[in-house]
Scaffold this active site. Structure first.
Site, PDB file in Angstrom:
ATOM      1  N   ASN A   1       0.855  -1.184   0.000  1.00 46.76           N
ATOM      2  CA  ASN A   1       0.000   0.000   0.000  1.00 46.76           C
ATOM      3  C   ASN A   1       0.892   1.236   0.000  1.00 46.76           C
ATOM      4  OD1 ASN A   1      -1.834   2.004   0.417  1.00 46.76           O
ATOM      5  ND2 ASN A   1      -2.560   1.288   2.424  1.00 46.76           N
TER       6      ASN A   1
ATOM      7  N   HIS B   1      -9.860   0.837   4.438  1.00 48.99           N
ATOM      8  CA  HIS B   1      -8.637   1.104   5.214  1.00 48.99           C
ATOM      9  C   HIS B   1      -8.990   2.062   6.349  1.00 48.99           C
ATOM     10  CE1 HIS B   1      -4.667   2.420   6.370  1.00 48.99           C
ATOM     11  NE2 HIS B   1      -4.192   1.351   5.741  1.00 48.99           N
TER      12      HIS B   1
ATOM     13  N   GLU C   1      -5.499  -5.029  10.512  1.00 55.21           N
ATOM     14  CA  GLU C   1      -4.567  -3.928  10.759  1.00 55.21           C
ATOM     15  C   GLU C   1      -4.999  -3.190  12.022  1.00 55.21           C
ATOM     16  OE1 GLU C   1      -2.427  -2.618   6.876  1.00 55.21           O
ATOM     17  OE2 GLU C   1      -4.232  -1.429   7.087  1.00 55.21           O
TER      18      GLU C   1
ATOM     19  N   GLY D   1       2.780  -0.871   4.500  1.00 49.75           N
ATOM     20  CA  GLY D   1       2.668   0.560   4.210  1.00 49.75           C
ATOM     21  C   GLY D   1       4.049   1.155   3.994  1.00 49.75           C
TER      22      GLY D   1
HETATM   23  P1  13P Z   1       2.647   0.745   7.951  1.00 49.95           P
HETATM   24  O1  13P Z   1       3.266  -0.523   7.405  1.00 49.95           O
HETATM   25  O2  13P Z   1       3.326   1.988   7.497  1.00 49.95           O
HETATM   26  O3  13P Z   1       2.449   0.665   9.439  1.00 49.95           O
HETATM   27  O4  13P Z   1       1.178   0.832   7.313  1.00 49.95           O
HETATM   28  C1  13P Z   1       0.369  -0.289   7.318  1.00 49.95           C
HETATM   29  C2  13P Z   1      -0.818   0.003   6.502  1.00 49.95           C
HETATM   30  O5  13P Z   1      -1.629   0.864   6.826  1.00 49.95           O
HETATM   31  C3  13P Z   1      -0.976  -0.756   5.259  1.00 49.95           C
HETATM   32  O6  13P Z   1      -2.249  -0.602   4.725  1.00 49.95           O
END
Ligand code: 13P
Length: 232
Positions: free
Chosen positions: A6, A87, A157, A215
Site C-alpha cells: 500500500n 482502510h 490492521e 505501508g
Molecule cells: P505501515 O506498514 O506503514 O504501518 O502501514 C500499514 C498500513 O496501513 C498498510 O495498509
C-alpha cells in the site's frame, strides 16, 4: 504468501518511475500486489511485471455523475485485480461508513476485482477489550448479502500499530485471526501495521497469517527485498 504493497498517497511521477524499476528487479516467489495511487496505476500497468495490480479505493457507485470518484469498471480497464477497501485511514479521514464499504465490495465483485477488506481496532477499543467485537462487526457488515464471500481477502490492521513501530504480540494476532477464521474459514487473512525487515521473522511464527499488507516499507525497495527473503 500474499504481500500487498500500500503506497498510500506517496510517490510523485518521477519517484514512482524510479521505484517501479527497482521493485520490478526483485525476484520473489511471493504474490506481490502493488497498490499505487490512482494516477500511478496506468504507469504500473506494464508488460513483464513481478506484481499484480491493486488499487487503494474504489467508488461505491457505478460510473456516472459522481464527481471525483473512480469506478470499479474503470479500475478493471487498467488491469486492476485487487482493491483495498475500508482502510482505517479512509474510515477515519473520509468518514467511510460500513454501508459504503459493503457497496464498494459489491461493485468490485461485479467486475471480478478481489477486495482486500481492512479491519482493526483503535487503541482505546483494545484497552477496553473490544477488539473481537470490533472486527466481528466490521466483517459481518461487510459480507452481508455478498456473493463469493470466500474470495475476499481480510487484512487485520490494528489501528494503533499502523505507522507507529508498535506491533501486537504474536498471541494477540493469533487470537484475532482465529476469530476471523471462525467466521470466514477459507478466506486469506493478512496482517498489517508496522511490519518491517526486522520484525518479520517473529511475525512469520504466527502460522495463521497468509501474508502482509505493507505501508511504509512498501516504499523502500531494499528493505522490502530483505523482508521478502525472510518470508517462507
Ligand atoms: P505501515 O506498514 O506503514 O504501518 O502501514 C500499514 C498500513 O496501513 C498498510 O495498509
Amino acid at each position: 504468501m500474499i504481500i500487498a504493497l500500500n503506497n498510500k498517497s506517496n510517490l510523485n511521477k518521477g519517484e514512482f518511475i524510479n521505484y517501479l524499476s527497482q521493485l520490478n528487479k526483485i525476484a520473489t516467489k511471493h504474490k506481490i500486489i502493488l497498490c499505487p495511487t490512482f494516477l500511478n496505476i496506468p504507469r504500473a500497468n506494464i508488460e513483464n511485471k513481478n506484481y499484480l495490480l491493486g488499487a487503494q479505493n474504489v467508488s461505491s457507485n457505478s460510473s456516472g455523475a459522481f464527481t471525483g470518484e473512480i469506478s470499479a469498471e474503470q479500475l478493471k480497464e487498467e488491469n486492476v485485480k485487487y482493491c483495498i477497501v475500508g482502510h482505517s485511514e479512509r474510515r477515519l479521514f473520509q468518514k467511510e461508513s460500513l454501508e459504503e464499504i459493503s457497496s464498494k465490495i459489491k461493485k468490485l465483485q461485479e467486475q471480478n476485482i478481489i477486495p482486500i477488506l481492512c479491519i482493526g481496532e483503535t487503541k482505546e477499543e483494545k484497552e477496553a477489550n473490544k477488539t473481537i467485537d470490533v472486527i466481528k462487526r466490521e466483517i459481518l457488515s461487510a459480507i452481508e448479502d455478498q456473493k463469493n464471500i470466500e474470495e475476499i481477502i481480510l487484512a487485520y490492521e490494528p489501528i494503533w500499530a499502523i505507522g507507529t513501530g508498535v506491533i501486537p504480540k504474536n498471541e494477540e494476532i493469533k487470537k484475532v485471526i482465529s476469530e476471523i477464521k471462525k467466521i470466514l474459514p477459507s478466506n486469506k487473512v493478512l496482517y498489517g501495521g508496522s511490519c518491517n525487515e526486522n520484525n518479520i521473522e517473529e511475525l512469520n511464527k504466527v502460522t495463521e497469517i497468509d501474508g502482509y499488507l505493507l505501508g511504509g516499507i512498501s516504499l523502500k525497495t531494499n528493505s522490502l527485498q530483505e523482508l521478502l527473503l525472510k518470508c517462507n
